[in-house]
Design an enzyme around this catalytic site. Structure first.
Site, PDB file in Angstrom:
ATOM      1  N   HIS A  44       0.841  -1.186   0.000  1.00  0.00           N
ATOM      2  CA  HIS A  44       0.000   0.000   0.000  1.00  0.00           C
ATOM      3  C   HIS A  44       0.876   1.236   0.000  1.00  0.00           C
ATOM      4  O   HIS A  44       1.982   1.231   0.529  1.00  0.00           O
ATOM      5  CB  HIS A  44      -0.918   0.011   1.230  1.00  0.00           C
ATOM      6  N   ALA A  45       0.379   2.306  -0.581  1.00  0.00           N
ATOM      7  CA  ALA A  45       1.014   3.618  -0.603  1.00  0.00           C
ATOM      8  C   ALA A  45       2.466   3.553  -1.076  1.00  0.00           C
ATOM      9  O   ALA A  45       2.731   3.201  -2.221  1.00  0.00           O
ATOM     10  CB  ALA A  45       0.879   4.301   0.744  1.00  0.00           C
TER      11      ALA A  45
END
Length: 85
Positions: free
Chosen positions: A15-16
């Protein structure tokens, strides 16, 4: 096509920031690079939306595939990113 099956050890999964690094590294590969969550449908590892859409979390298994002459080296780098703490 070279392939690696990996259990994600990163606390935040893909994620991210880790997803951005993963996609950036995959984009450097000359051939096709895909990632799938478990036995799911593979998506392009060069697309941030596709990678984020997999919702990969710590402990999930992913399958990374790559072709081209640098496939093994690229897979090694992608595994490092998936497991970075």
């Amino acid at each position: 096509m070279a392939q690696r099956r990996v259990t994600v050890e990163s606390e935040v999964g893909l994620h991210a920031r880790p997803a951005a690094l993963f996609v950036e590294a995959a984009a450097k590969g000359g051939g096709e690079v895909t990632v799938a969550k478990g036995e799911g449908t593979p998506v392009s590892a060069k697309s941030i939306l596709a990678v984020m859409g997999l919702d990969v979390r710590k402990g999930d298994e992913i399958v990374i595939s790559a072709d081209g002459e640098d496939a093994e080296e690229l897979l090694g780098r992608l595994v490092e990113i998936a497991n970075a703490g």
